[in-house]
Scaffold this active site. Structure first.
Site, PDB file in Angstrom:
ATOM      1  N   SER A 136     -16.169  -3.825 -10.369  1.00 62.82           N
ATOM      2  CA  SER A 136     -17.179  -4.669 -11.178  1.00 62.82           C
ATOM      3  C   SER A 136     -17.326  -3.873 -12.539  1.00 62.82           C
ATOM      4  CB  SER A 136     -18.454  -4.331 -10.670  1.00 62.82           C
ATOM      5  OG  SER A 136     -19.572  -4.926 -11.361  1.00 62.82           O
ATOM      6  N   TYR A 149     -25.551   0.657  -6.676  1.00 57.68           N
ATOM      7  CA  TYR A 149     -24.425  -0.231  -6.929  1.00 57.68           C
ATOM      8  C   TYR A 149     -23.318   0.226  -7.857  1.00 57.68           C
ATOM      9  CZ  TYR A 149     -21.772  -4.670  -7.744  1.00 57.68           C
ATOM     10  OH  TYR A 149     -20.756  -5.584  -7.714  1.00 57.68           O
ATOM     11  N   LYS A 153     -19.318   1.466  -7.439  1.00 52.59           N
ATOM     12  CA  LYS A 153     -18.212   0.807  -7.918  1.00 52.59           C
ATOM     13  C   LYS A 153     -17.163   1.794  -8.876  1.00 52.59           C
ATOM     14  CE  LYS A 153     -18.666  -3.345  -6.377  1.00 52.59           C
ATOM     15  NZ  LYS A 153     -17.691  -3.851  -5.367  1.00 52.59           N
TER      16      LYS A 153
END
Ligand code: NAP
Length: 268
Positions: A136, A149, A153
Site C-alpha cells: 500500500s 496497518y 505494510k
C-alpha cells in the site's frame, strides 16, 4: 498485449472480494489456472459460479496450523499473489494487542508462510516463479489512525526486498504493488467519509483514487457521498493490471521493487 500467463498455475490470497477477486478473474481470462484462497465460504462459492475452473481453498490465514494443512496439497504454483489483508484503524494511543496480532498475522506472517510453501515447491521443481505482495501507499507515509496497518505494510515492503534477495538465485522474482485508495469493501469501510476522502484526494497529484477510468475528484466525491464504490466492479483495474505485469515475463528484470499505483501520492 499478451502477458504469456496462459497455462501457468497461480495462487491468489484474499480472493473472495476486492482486488484479490478481480485478480483471479483477470488471471483466468489470461489463461492461467487459479487457486483462490480466502476466508468466507460464500465468497468462494460465488467466485466459482462466476468463474468455473477456479480451485477454491477456504482458510483463515491468521491460523498458521490451518493454513499449513489447507495448502499442504496445493500442488505446483508458478505465480503467487499475497493479497489478503485487514485494515483495523485505531488512534495510536488506543491500539490494542488484538489489532496488532490479527494484522501482523494476516498482513505479514501469512505472506511469509504462504510464500515459503509456494517457493519451496518452485525450487523443488526447478522452475522460475513470480510473487507479488499487495502492499500500500500506507507502507511509506504516516496516515492518521493507521498505526498498525501502515506498520504491517512497511514490514511487507522490507519483506519483499528480503524475499527478492534470497529467492532471486532460484529465479523467483518478488515485487510489491503499492496502491492508493481503491473502493473495494476495505476501501469503502475506511474512505467513504467525503471529508476524509477529500483530504486524501487533495494529496494525490492525479486527483483520483485507483480505478480503471480517469475520473474527476468531484465525481469521485459525489460517488463517495451517495455510497457508490468508485468503479465498484472493475474499478480495481489499475492495480490488477500492475499485478499481472509484475507476474509476467514482461517484468523479467524487475525484482525487489515496490511499485506505486497511487496517482503520484508517494511523489509528494
Ligand atoms: P477487501 O475488499 O477487504 O478484500 C480482502 C480479501 O482478503 C477478502 O476476500 C477477505 O476475506 C480476505 N481476507 C482477509 N483476511 C483474511 C484471512 N485472515 N484469511 C483469508 N482471507 C482473508 O480488501 P481489498 O481492498 O481488496 O485489499 C486487498 C489488498 O490491497 C490488501 O492487501 C490491502 O491492504 C491492499 N490495499 C487496499 C487498498 C484499498 O483502498 N482498498 C489500498 C491499498 C492497498 P473476508 O472478507 O472473508 O475476510
Amino acid at each position: 498485449m499478451d502477458l504469456g500467463l496462459a497455462g501457468r498455475r497461480a495462487l491468489v490470497t484474499g480472493a473472495g472480494k476486492g482486488i484479490g477477486r478481480s485478480t483471479v478473474l483477470a488471471l483466468q481470462a489470461a489463461g492461467a489456472h487459479v487457486v483462490a484462497v480466502s476466508r468466507t465460504r460464500e465468497d468462494l462459492d460465488s467466485l466459482v459460479r462466476e468463474c468455473p475452473g477456479v480451485e477454491p481453498v477456504c482458510v483463515d490465514l491468521a491460523d498458521w496450523e490451518a493454513t499449513e494443512k489447507a495448502l499442504s496439497n496445493v500442488g505446483p504454483v508458478d505465480l503467487l499473489v499475497n493479497n489478503a489483508a485487514v485494515a483495523l484503524l485505531q488512534p495510536f494511543l488506543e491500539v490494542t494487542k488484538e489489532a496488532c496480532d490479527m494484522s501482523f498475522s494476516v498482513n505479514f506472517r501469512a505472506v511469509i508462510q504462504v510464500s515459503q510453501i509456494v517457493a519451496k515447491g518452485m525450487i523443488a521443481r526447478g522452475v522460475p516463479g513470480a510473487i507479488v505482495n499487495v502492499s500500500s501507499q500506507a507502507s511509506q507515509r504516516a496516515l492518521t489512525n493507521h498505526t498498525v496497518y501502515c506498520s504491517t505494510k512497511g514490514a511487507l515492503d522490507m519483506l519483499t526486498k528480503m524475499m527478492a534477495l534470497e529467492l532471486g538465485p532460484h529465479k523467483i522474482r518478488v515485487n510489491a504493488v503499492n496502491p492508493t485508495v481503491v473502493m473495494t469493501p476495505m476501501g469503502r469501510a475506511n474512505w467513504s467519509d467525503p471529508h476524509k476522502a477529500k483530504v486524501m484526494l487533495d494529496r494525490i497529484p492525479l486527483g483520483k483514487f485507483a480505478g480503471k477510468l480517469g475520473r474527476s475528484p468531484d465525481l469521485v466525491l459525489a460517488w463517495v457521498r451517495v455510497g457508490v464504490g468508485v468503479g465498484a466492479r472493475g474499478g480495481v483495474g489499475n492495480v490488477v493490471d500492475t499485478i499481472l505485469f509484475l507476474l509476467s515475463n514482461r517484468s523479467s528484470m524487475t525484482t525487489g521493487s515496490a511499485l506505486p499505483v497511487d496517482g503520484g501520492f508517494l511523489a509528494t
